[in-house]
Design a protein around this motif. Structure first.
Motif, PDB file in Angstrom:
ATOM      1  N   UNK A 146      12.994  86.282  27.226  1.00 19.59           N
ATOM      2  CA  UNK A 146      13.444  84.916  27.510  1.00 19.59           C
ATOM      3  C   UNK A 146      14.490  84.921  28.631  1.00 19.59           C
ATOM      4  N   UNK A 147      15.508  85.768  28.492  1.00 16.53           N
ATOM      5  CA  UNK A 147      16.564  85.824  29.508  1.00 16.53           C
ATOM      6  C   UNK A 147      16.025  86.301  30.857  1.00 16.53           C
ATOM      7  N   UNK A 148      15.229  87.386  30.814  1.00 17.86           N
ATOM      8  CA  UNK A 148      14.811  87.958  32.083  1.00 17.86           C
ATOM      9  C   UNK A 148      13.832  87.041  32.810  1.00 17.86           C
ATOM     10  N   UNK A 149      13.044  86.249  32.057  1.00 18.77           N
ATOM     11  CA  UNK A 149      12.141  85.309  32.710  1.00 18.77           C
ATOM     12  C   UNK A 149      12.942  84.250  33.461  1.00 18.77           C
ATOM     13  N   UNK A 150      13.985  83.719  32.812  1.00 17.79           N
ATOM     14  CA  UNK A 150      14.837  82.721  33.459  1.00 17.79           C
ATOM     15  C   UNK A 150      15.526  83.306  34.691  1.00 17.79           C
ATOM     16  N   UNK A 151      16.206  84.442  34.483  1.00 14.83           N
ATOM     17  CA  UNK A 151      17.000  85.023  35.579  1.00 14.83           C
ATOM     18  C   UNK A 151      16.088  85.526  36.699  1.00 14.83           C
ATOM     19  N   UNK A 152      14.981  86.138  36.326  1.00 17.33           N
ATOM     20  CA  UNK A 152      14.060  86.679  37.327  1.00 17.33           C
ATOM     21  C   UNK A 152      13.419  85.575  38.164  1.00 17.33           C
TER      22      UNK A 152
ATOM     23  N   UNK B  91       4.416  90.472  31.355  1.00 16.34           N
ATOM     24  CA  UNK B  91       4.696  91.826  31.819  1.00 16.34           C
ATOM     25  C   UNK B  91       6.018  92.311  31.222  1.00 16.34           C
ATOM     26  N   UNK B  92       7.038  91.434  31.276  1.00 12.55           N
ATOM     27  CA  UNK B  92       8.354  91.793  30.749  1.00 12.55           C
ATOM     28  C   UNK B  92       8.273  92.097  29.251  1.00 12.55           C
TER      29      UNK B  92
END
Lengths: 265, 314
Positions: free
Chosen positions: A73-79, A199-200
């Motif tokens: 969830x976090x990495x999708x937003x930040x990425x 993927x993440x």
């Protein structure tokens, strides 16, 4: 013209056996009734029944899921933000080059150096602020760090594909920036964002080395649990657990293939 | 009386607006948005990965404290230890492990390439509607957890399993010998882990290949080797170089496979680093080893980009 020879066909068959034989042996022995060793003692489902009652395994499965969901969830937003910021705004050419190197850094760094870097960073933060005791939080932050780049690269592919036209048209029609972002850009980026998130998620489920270095005593995940058990000696219960993990993998790979038939990673 | 200019009639703020992607905005607004978008991601990558990697240069030359902490005293001890000058005099162990890591990574990559070419041609020659299925078959091991795939070999290589029995039947091994931990087991594990990493990008390249060049080479009576060297290799080089980088770099730092299949007898640098951050608690030495691995990685990446550029230009 014939594009493949008997030799290459035979080699390919050998390769598929080579890749699948170990995995199939695990599946086979997960149904083995015999308690000890690798002697076949008849078909049985008892190891699967034991799994459901093993609290350590259930706890590890829960941790694995929390780790994967939260970090994705976090990495999708930040990425996604990173991709838009890097590829939708004017940068000086030299800065753009440096940022590009920085973005590819998590992709090319070998697992073990990545893990060592995180361990050093966490210990410095712990030393100065007292936060970040090794545990599920540090694992989540560690996973986010390597996922961001993969999400950003997936979204970048989509950004390049859709071009600027629709956004500019929306601006011409007096849409404010927020509206352009939420009503035009993000909906158009959706396939890229979904591909990046999947993927993440898979990378997080798959990771062992970074989790191994950044975990705490209570934050065991399934790969860590399997590793620790194998070190103590293989038990049939592990075969059953591994079989379930492999089934989940096959299901998610099939899903990814179905959802994105043309994307390659 | 001063004549009114057109600019004076406009509010001051709008005088320096620019047209950015169809929107009239001040540059400062663009810069603020830009910063908001990139800051979280860049901060995380810089502070948790880039800077700690650079800090290896410093930590490598610090001293290990009595309780496994780091003391801020400059020392060259870690370098000396890496070169083999230990407490008990000189030994080649550490240098041997470093050398072995490079050799294993190189051989693994080579074996994967040799196996991947036939596989890539096989996949590319499947009928179009079945190809997705075959690719999925190759992707499943690619995505299956590394720990599971490695420990699965422990079952196959067990002394009671058919493979070991077959070898003892051929009088290569004693009956009942378990085939791990050994160099052989490490190679089996490494190749099976990394094969899809070479095969998938190679397949992408083979699929796009222009077969008329291959046919032309055949028509001109090229030997199979020359067909490969001059008609197939140049066309598949982009995929091949991606595969090589994706295999060689992580293979050098691999620690799960040698740990489970090689044991203490066949350690790689990854295991040594893990020991320093695990049981030995000697971070400065671990940092020094990581630094060497990082330099080797960079060297490999630079060589790969140079190599593919040079050959691509020809």
């Amino acid at each position: 013209m014939k594009r493949t020879s008997t030799l290459s066909n035979l080699t390919s068959v050998f390769i598929f056996i080579f890749l699948y034989l170990p995995m199939l042996s695990v599946v086979m022995f997960s149904f083995n009734a015999s308690d000890m060793g690798l002697k076949w003692g008849g078909f049985s489902l008892k190891w699967y029944q034991q799994l459901v009652h093993n609290e350590l395994i259930l706890w590890a499965a829960w941790n694995t899921l929390v780790l994967a969901v939260v970090s994705t969830a976090f990495s999708t937003l930040i990425g996604t933000m990173l991709a838009i910021g890097l590829y939708r705004f004017p940068w000086k050419k030299r800065t753009a080059g440096k940022l590009n190197v920085l973005l590819h850094l998590p992709v090319v760094t070998p697992d073990i150096i990545f893990a060592v870097a995180l361990v050093i960073a966490f210990s410095v933060i712990r030393y100065t602020t007292g936060l970040f005791e090794l545990g599920l939080t540090t694992m989540i932050v560690g996973h986010i760090t390597f996922q961001i780049a993969f999400v950003a690269l997936a979204v970048r592919g989509r950004l390049e594909l859709i071009g600027h036209d629709v956004e500019e048209a929306a601006c011409d029609l007096y849409a404010g920036y927020w509206r352009v972002l939420t009503r035009v850009l993000l909906p158009m980026l959706k396939p890229g964002i979904i591909a990046g998130a999947m993927l993440a998620f898979t990378l997080s489920l798959d990771d062992f080395v970074i989790s191994f270095f950044t975990c705490g005593p209570k934050s065991t995940t399934l790969p860590l649990f399997i590793y620790a058990s194998v070190k103590r000696g293989i038990t049939p219960e592990i075969h059953a657990l591994s079989t379930i993990v492999m089934l989940v993998t096959i299901a998610s790979v099939a899903l990814m293939q179905k959802l994105s038939p043309n994307t390659k990673h | 009386m001063k004549r009114l200019e057109r600019d004076d009639l406009l509010p001051q703020e709008t005088s320096n607006v620019i047209l950015h992607r169809g929107e009239m905005v001040r540059p400062s607004v663009i810069r603020t948005r830009q910063a908001i978008f990139v800051t979280p991601g860049l901060l995380i990558i810089i502070f948790l990965l880039a800077l700690p990697c650079l800090s290896l240069f410093v930590v490598s030359f610090l001293t290990r404290g009595e309780y496994g902490d780091i003391e801020m005293t400059f020392t060259l001890d870690n370098v000396r230890r890496m070169l083999g000058y230990g407490f008990f005099g000189w030994s080649a162990d550490n240098l041997l492990i470093l050398w072995r890591s490079v050799v294993v990574a190189f051989m693994t990559t080579l074996l994967c390439i040799l196996l991947s070419y036939p596989l890539a041609f096989f996949l590319a020659s499947r009928p179009a509607n079945k190809r997705v299925l075959w690719l999925t078959v190759l992707l499943v091991p690619f995505w299956t957890n590394l720990v599971i795939r490695t420990y699965a070999w422990l079952l196959v290589l067990d002394g009671n399993m058919p493979f070991a029995r077959f070898l003892s039947f051929l009088h290569i091994t004693e009956p009942g010998t378990t085939l791990y931990p050994s160099q052989f087991a490490v190679y089996i594990g490494m190749v099976s882990v990394f094969l899809p990493f070479v095969a998938l990008p190679l397949y992408t390249a083979v699929e796009k290949m222009d077969w008329s060049i291959v046919e032309a080479a055949h028509d001109l009576y090229s030997s199979p080797w020359r067909v490969f060297r001059h008609a197939v290799l140049p066309q598949t080089l982009p995929g091949l170089s991606v595969g090589i980088t994706m295999t060689f770099v992580p293979a050098m730092g691999m620690f799960v496979v040698p740990d489970m299949l090689g044991g203490a007898r066949y350690m790689l640098v990854g295991n040594l680093i893990q020991q320093q951050f695990g049981t030995s608690r000697d971070w400065p030495f671990g940092a020094a080893l990581s630094l060497v691995l990082m330099v080797l990685t960079l060297g490999a990446l630079v060589a790969a980009t140079r190599g593919s550029k040079k050959k691509g230009a020809r």
